[in-house]
Design a protein around this motif. Structure first.
Motif, PDB file in Angstrom:
ATOM      1  N   ALA A  52       0.809  -1.223   0.000  1.00 13.25           N
ATOM      2  CA  ALA A  52       0.000   0.000   0.000  1.00 13.25           C
ATOM      3  C   ALA A  52       0.837   1.265   0.000  1.00 13.25           C
ATOM      4  O   ALA A  52       0.277   2.370  -0.035  1.00 13.25           O
ATOM      5  CB  ALA A  52      -0.928   0.002   1.220  1.00 13.25           C
ATOM      6  N   CYS A  53       2.163   1.155   0.035  1.00 17.98           N
ATOM      7  CA  CYS A  53       3.020   2.329   0.140  1.00 17.98           C
ATOM      8  C   CYS A  53       3.082   3.089  -1.184  1.00 17.98           C
ATOM      9  O   CYS A  53       3.228   2.486  -2.256  1.00 17.98           O
ATOM     10  CB  CYS A  53       4.426   1.919   0.577  1.00 17.98           C
ATOM     11  SG  CYS A  53       5.538   3.315   0.809  1.00 17.98           S
ATOM     12  N   ILE A  54       2.984   4.398  -1.086  1.00 21.44           N
ATOM     13  CA  ILE A  54       3.095   5.271  -2.257  1.00 21.44           C
ATOM     14  C   ILE A  54       4.469   5.931  -2.315  1.00 21.44           C
ATOM     15  O   ILE A  54       5.068   6.055  -3.381  1.00 21.44           O
ATOM     16  CB  ILE A  54       1.998   6.352  -2.244  1.00 21.44           C
ATOM     17  CG1 ILE A  54       0.616   5.709  -2.332  1.00 21.44           C
ATOM     18  CG2 ILE A  54       2.197   7.345  -3.385  1.00 21.44           C
ATOM     19  CD1 ILE A  54      -0.508   6.718  -2.250  1.00 21.44           C
ATOM     20  N   TYR A  55       4.960   6.366  -1.146  1.00 18.61           N
ATOM     21  CA  TYR A  55       6.241   7.082  -1.152  1.00 18.61           C
ATOM     22  C   TYR A  55       7.115   6.561  -0.019  1.00 18.61           C
ATOM     23  O   TYR A  55       6.745   6.597   1.153  1.00 18.61           O
ATOM     24  CB  TYR A  55       6.021   8.591  -0.987  1.00 18.61           C
ATOM     25  CG  TYR A  55       7.251   9.392  -1.317  1.00 18.61           C
ATOM     26  CD1 TYR A  55       7.540   9.720  -2.629  1.00 18.61           C
ATOM     27  CD2 TYR A  55       8.128   9.785  -0.319  1.00 18.61           C
ATOM     28  CE1 TYR A  55       8.678  10.431  -2.956  1.00 18.61           C
ATOM     29  CE2 TYR A  55       9.262  10.497  -0.625  1.00 18.61           C
ATOM     30  CZ  TYR A  55       9.541  10.818  -1.951  1.00 18.61           C
ATOM     31  OH  TYR A  55      10.674  11.516  -2.265  1.00 18.61           O
ATOM     32  N   TRP A  56       8.320   6.082  -0.397  1.00 19.28           N
ATOM     33  CA  TRP A  56       9.283   5.543   0.553  1.00 19.28           C
ATOM     34  C   TRP A  56      10.305   6.604   0.932  1.00 19.28           C
ATOM     35  O   TRP A  56      10.605   7.512   0.150  1.00 19.28           O
ATOM     36  CB  TRP A  56      10.030   4.349  -0.038  1.00 19.28           C
ATOM     37  CG  TRP A  56       9.228   3.089  -0.110  1.00 19.28           C
ATOM     38  CD1 TRP A  56       8.484   2.656  -1.157  1.00 19.28           C
ATOM     39  CD2 TRP A  56       9.095   2.113   0.918  1.00 19.28           C
ATOM     40  NE1 TRP A  56       7.889   1.460  -0.853  1.00 19.28           N
ATOM     41  CE2 TRP A  56       8.250   1.099   0.424  1.00 19.28           C
ATOM     42  CE3 TRP A  56       9.604   1.979   2.210  1.00 19.28           C
ATOM     43  CZ2 TRP A  56       7.911  -0.016   1.168  1.00 19.28           C
ATOM     44  CZ3 TRP A  56       9.268   0.872   2.948  1.00 19.28           C
ATOM     45  CH2 TRP A  56       8.424  -0.114   2.432  1.00 19.28           C
ATOM     46  N   ASP A  57      10.851   6.434   2.136  1.00 24.44           N
ATOM     47  CA  ASP A  57      11.984   7.241   2.561  1.00 24.44           C
ATOM     48  C   ASP A  57      13.257   6.525   2.132  1.00 24.44           C
ATOM     49  O   ASP A  57      13.622   5.490   2.693  1.00 24.44           O
ATOM     50  CB  ASP A  57      11.965   7.430   4.083  1.00 24.44           C
ATOM     51  CG  ASP A  57      13.255   8.058   4.588  1.00 24.44           C
ATOM     52  OD1 ASP A  57      13.927   8.732   3.789  1.00 24.44           O
ATOM     53  OD2 ASP A  57      13.579   7.857   5.776  1.00 24.44           O
ATOM     54  N   ILE A  58      13.920   7.056   1.114  1.00 27.30           N
ATOM     55  CA  ILE A  58      15.181   6.490   0.632  1.00 27.30           C
ATOM     56  C   ILE A  58      16.301   7.399   1.124  1.00 27.30           C
ATOM     57  O   ILE A  58      16.404   8.563   0.716  1.00 27.30           O
ATOM     58  CB  ILE A  58      15.197   6.385  -0.906  1.00 27.30           C
ATOM     59  CG1 ILE A  58      14.049   5.501  -1.376  1.00 27.30           C
ATOM     60  CG2 ILE A  58      16.538   5.847  -1.389  1.00 27.30           C
ATOM     61  CD1 ILE A  58      13.926   5.392  -2.876  1.00 27.30           C
ATOM     62  N   ASN A  59      17.126   6.880   2.036  1.00 24.93           N
ATOM     63  CA  ASN A  59      18.172   7.703   2.629  1.00 24.93           C
ATOM     64  C   ASN A  59      19.303   7.951   1.632  1.00 24.93           C
ATOM     65  O   ASN A  59      19.311   7.408   0.524  1.00 24.93           O
ATOM     66  CB  ASN A  59      18.700   7.063   3.921  1.00 24.93           C
ATOM     67  CG  ASN A  59      19.235   5.661   3.687  1.00 24.93           C
ATOM     68  OD1 ASN A  59      19.685   5.323   2.590  1.00 24.93           O
ATOM     69  ND2 ASN A  59      19.182   4.837   4.722  1.00 24.93           N
ATOM     70  N   ARG A  60      20.272   8.735   2.063  1.00 28.94           N
ATOM     71  CA  ARG A  60      21.368   9.114   1.166  1.00 28.94           C
ATOM     72  C   ARG A  60      22.334   7.967   0.916  1.00 28.94           C
ATOM     73  O   ARG A  60      23.197   8.064   0.050  1.00 28.94           O
ATOM     74  CB  ARG A  60      22.117  10.318   1.754  1.00 28.94           C
ATOM     75  CG  ARG A  60      21.251  11.558   1.776  1.00 28.94           C
ATOM     76  CD  ARG A  60      21.998  12.754   2.331  1.00 28.94           C
ATOM     77  NE  ARG A  60      21.172  13.941   2.255  1.00 28.94           N
ATOM     78  CZ  ARG A  60      21.120  14.751   1.207  1.00 28.94           C
ATOM     79  NH1 ARG A  60      21.852  14.486   0.149  1.00 28.94           N
ATOM     80  NH2 ARG A  60      20.338  15.807   1.204  1.00 28.94           N
ATOM     81  N   CYS A  61      22.175   6.897   1.701  1.00 29.03           N
ATOM     82  CA  CYS A  61      23.001   5.721   1.457  1.00 29.03           C
ATOM     83  C   CYS A  61      22.330   4.761   0.485  1.00 29.03           C
ATOM     84  O   CYS A  61      22.869   3.697   0.183  1.00 29.03           O
ATOM     85  CB  CYS A  61      23.289   5.013   2.778  1.00 29.03           C
ATOM     86  SG  CYS A  61      24.186   6.050   3.962  1.00 29.03           S
ATOM     87  N   GLY A  62      21.106   5.118   0.015  1.00 32.16           N
ATOM     88  CA  GLY A  62      20.423   4.317  -0.994  1.00 32.16           C
ATOM     89  C   GLY A  62      19.494   3.259  -0.449  1.00 32.16           C
ATOM     90  O   GLY A  62      18.962   2.464  -1.235  1.00 32.16           O
TER      91      GLY A  62
END
Length: 706
Positions: free
Chosen positions: A631-641
């Motif tokens: 159900a996720c639309i937007y993930w938190d992708i950190n600067r380490c990928g």
């Protein structure tokens, strides 16, 4: 001759007189003895009316009364040969319950504080999924491994000493949790992402989790503490519960079990309240006084102090708990009274005994699992845990998506409603069962009714919904200058924003932005107890208002107001559903304890907890994460990928997943209770005891009585 004859006659007279005197004396002695025999019983009756001080019979005296008492091992309150008379007033079930509740409160509080430190590790170390899973659920894995073993061997010895050993383990694990915060630098000052759109964002040093010093050591210490935590909980919740059950009447077990079971959730709630104090920043005066390189010690001091306080309390409770005997005074008398009660166990287990060898032990486990009453209630316990864990996991996401509440406030509201609702449900369920003195069959009916009511209240929740606001980059494309599903647009691409910090703001254009950085805001200040933002390059429309200094406000902190007034109604339904869904917990435990012989209670409860840990606690979080990821639309992708967490969900998919998991768990309880009610009489009595009577039979019985 005459003289001799006279002398013999005088001797005969003297002999007769002596005999008469002797007979007279004997007669007087008999009369006196009869007098004493009459007066002594009268005096005895008079003294019998005086109040006598009751003395507890010794073990030797009870052994003469009943040879079966040799297995009881009642004793005084003391530590070895040290027995203080004035402490014997606490040598009862109420004194034990006081210390037991303290032990359960400590275990729950320690679990809450450990969860909060895990969140710190997640933020500071950028944990991978495997690391997070091991750090979070190693206690469940450890408890699953040792549950049956501790239940089997612990039931043969002094169960209070096992609980005391658990308190010692809790003290040791508290010290393990405290050691990394006391020794290593975990909370790095200034590590938080900058929320404004400024040029310094491009100059930030990117520190990935693997390059943090002492990272592996901190993870190992946390996993070790979690494993000890899981092992320490088994004697408390299995041996402690069975000890309480053996020392209270069957009709009163609901009340005592409710107190012991509710204390865990109460301890968890107290742990959260106490742990939140450690998130408050220290005063600026203290920060200025110390060296910059040692600021982390000030930031982490609250955590290791909290753990050391818990450790000190645990050791104190352990010392007092070890003073209780194997059995409290009066346990044997209560055990004999329980034998005269109507049968409640599976008739096939009536004459079974626990075998000392491994083959017999496995044979006993197999027979317990073949008990349909015990097995159905164990699965009901699994469903109850799934329901509760689903509420804790999905409700914050649902509040965040449906009512546009920030993640922090959503988590706070979840804890404020779910935990008290579960505590009240546990206590009310046990109290009602206790006051009504329900039989096992009535407990099954009670569980069925409360579960059906909870399902009905839960269905009403999803008719409460609010209008979705406009979210830039999610369902709005920055007025044509961006793309749906992408928070970066032409107006903020030079800001170098990060998605690791979700701090939503509401612009004057009535649009919600992920953070001030993604709105292009360059300045902020606090105005009238409200945080405001200025010079936002992405906010170009809407009515601008000025602050006290005459500057125009572009956005304010928080979500946009959709004028939705249905949130109180939502929590009223959800709180009620939580209370009713948890009212079945204590009846389920009491049925498990009463459906097996007295010598099998610990083993049956150990099997129940092993099943719960294996099915509900270990794989369930993975199931929840996999379903929410869909159900996720937007993930938190950190600067380490790496993907850290989901910030925004699809409303409909999330609702269907939440409703499906919650209701399917409750419907399993309904079906199992219906099945258990149908087979109860056959399992216990071997036949259906409730016969159907017709009107003619009732009239015939009345005529016979007449």
């Amino acid at each position: 001759m005459a003289h001799v004859r006279n002398k013999k006659a005088d001797d005969k007279k003297a002999t007769v007189v002596a005999k008469e005197d002797k007979n007279k004396n004997e007669t007087e002695g008999v009369i006196k003895l009869q007098t004493y025999l009459k007066t002594i019983p009268i005096a005895k009756k008079k003294f019998a009316r005086l109040p006598k001080r009751k003395k507890s019979p010794t073990s030797a005296e009870l052994l003469l009364i009943d040879p079966r008492y040799s297995a009881s091992k009642e004793g005084p309150l003391g530590l070895g040969p040290i027995v203080l008379p004035f402490l014997q007033r606490f040598n009862n079930i109420d004194g034990f319950m006081t210390l037991y509740v303290a032990a359960v409160l400590i275990h729950g509080a320690l679990f809450a504080v450990a969860d909060m430190t895990l969140n710190i590790y997640q933020v500071q170390f950028s944990l991978s999924r495997t690391e997070w899973y091991l750090m979070d659920f190693s206690d469940y894995i450890a408890s699953f491994i040792v549950a049956i073993i501790i239940a089997h061997f612990g039931s043969k010895g002094n169960r209070t000493r096992w609980v005391a050993a658990s308190c010692i383990l809790m003290g040791l694990e508290s010290m393990l949790f405290a050691f990394p915060f006391f020794t290593y630098e975990i909370i790095i000052p200034g590590r938080q992402s900058i929320e404004l759109c400024i040029e310094e964002n491009e100059k930030r040093n990117i520190i990935c989790g693997n390059s943090v010093p002492n990272r592996s050591k901190c993870i190992y210490f946390h996993i070790a503490g979690q494993c000890i935590h899981g092992i320490a909980g088994i004697p408390i919740y299995i041996l402690g519960m069975t000890f309480i059950f053996d020392h209270i009447p069957t009709s009163s077990c609901g009340f005592y079990l409710a107190i012991g079971h509710s204390a865990y959730l109460m301890g968890y709630l107290l742990g959260i309240v106490g742990g939140l104090q450690n998130f408050q920043p220290p005063p600026k005066e203290k920060i200025i006084e110390i060296e910059p390189a040692k600021v982390y010690q000030l930031l982490q001091s609250g955590w290791w102090k909290t753990f050391l306080i818990i450790a000190a309390i645990s050791f104190c409770v352990s010392f007092m708990m070890a003073c209780f005997p194997t059995s409290l005074p009066g346990a044997h008398k209560l055990r004999l009274a329980k034998r005269k009660e109507p049968p409640t166990i599976d008739r096939r287990l009536k004459d079974m005994k626990i075998q000392p060898h491994l083959k017999g032990f496995l044979h006993n486990i197999w027979h317990i699992l073949k008990n349909p009453l015990m097995l159905t209630q164990a699965i009901c316990k699994v469903s109850e845990y799934l329901t509760f864990n689903a509420s804790l996991y999905f409700l914050p996401h649902h509040l965040q998506t449906q009512f546009l509440i920030t993640p922090g406030i959503a988590s706070l509201l979840t804890g404020a409603f779910v935990l008290p609702g579960a505590i009240i449900g546990h206590f009310l369920g046990g109290l009602i069962v206790d006051r009504l003195e329900m039989t096992n069959k009535n407990k099954l009916k009670f569980t069925l009714v409360t579960t059906v009511v909870s399902v009905g209240l839960f269905l009403l929740i999803f008719f409460v919904e609010c209008q979705t606001t406009t979210f830039a980059g999610i369902n709005e494309d920055y007025d044509g200058y961006g793309q749906l599903g992408n928070l970066t647009a032409d107006c903020n691409e030079y800001c170098d924003c990060t998605t690791s910090l979700y701090s939503s703001i509401c612009g004057r254009d009535e649009k919600e932005y992920f953070s001030p950085c993604f709105a292009g805001c360059r300045a902020t200040k606090v105005s009238q107890t409200e945080k405001t933002y200025y010079n936002c390059s992405c906010i170009k429309e809407g009515l601008a208002t000025s602050d006290d200094e005459g500057q125009f406000i572009d956005a304010i902190a928080g979500t946009c107001d959709t004028n939705c007034l249905k949130l109180p109604l939502f929590f009223a339904f959800y709180f009620s559903a939580t209370v009713f869904s948890n009212m079945c917990s204590i009846p389920v435990i009491s049925i498990i304890l009463q459906s097996v012989p007295a010598n099998f209670t610990s083993l049956s409860l150990g099997l129940t907890y092993a099943i719960v840990k294996f099915v509900a606690c270990v794989p369930a979080p993975l199931l929840f994460r996999m379903s929410s990821a869909i159900a996720c639309i937007y993930w938190d992708i950190n600067r380490c990928g790496g993907k850290e967490r989901c910030w925004i969900y699809d409303k409909k998919i999330l609702v269907y997943e939440f409703m499906g998991i919650w209701m399917s768990s409750q419907l399993i309880i309904v079906l199992l209770d219906i099945y258990a009610i149908q087979i109860h009489d056959v399992v216990v009595h071997g036949e259906i005891t409730e016969s159907k009577t017709t009107v003619k039979d009732v009239k015939a019985q009345k005529e016979r009585k007449a």
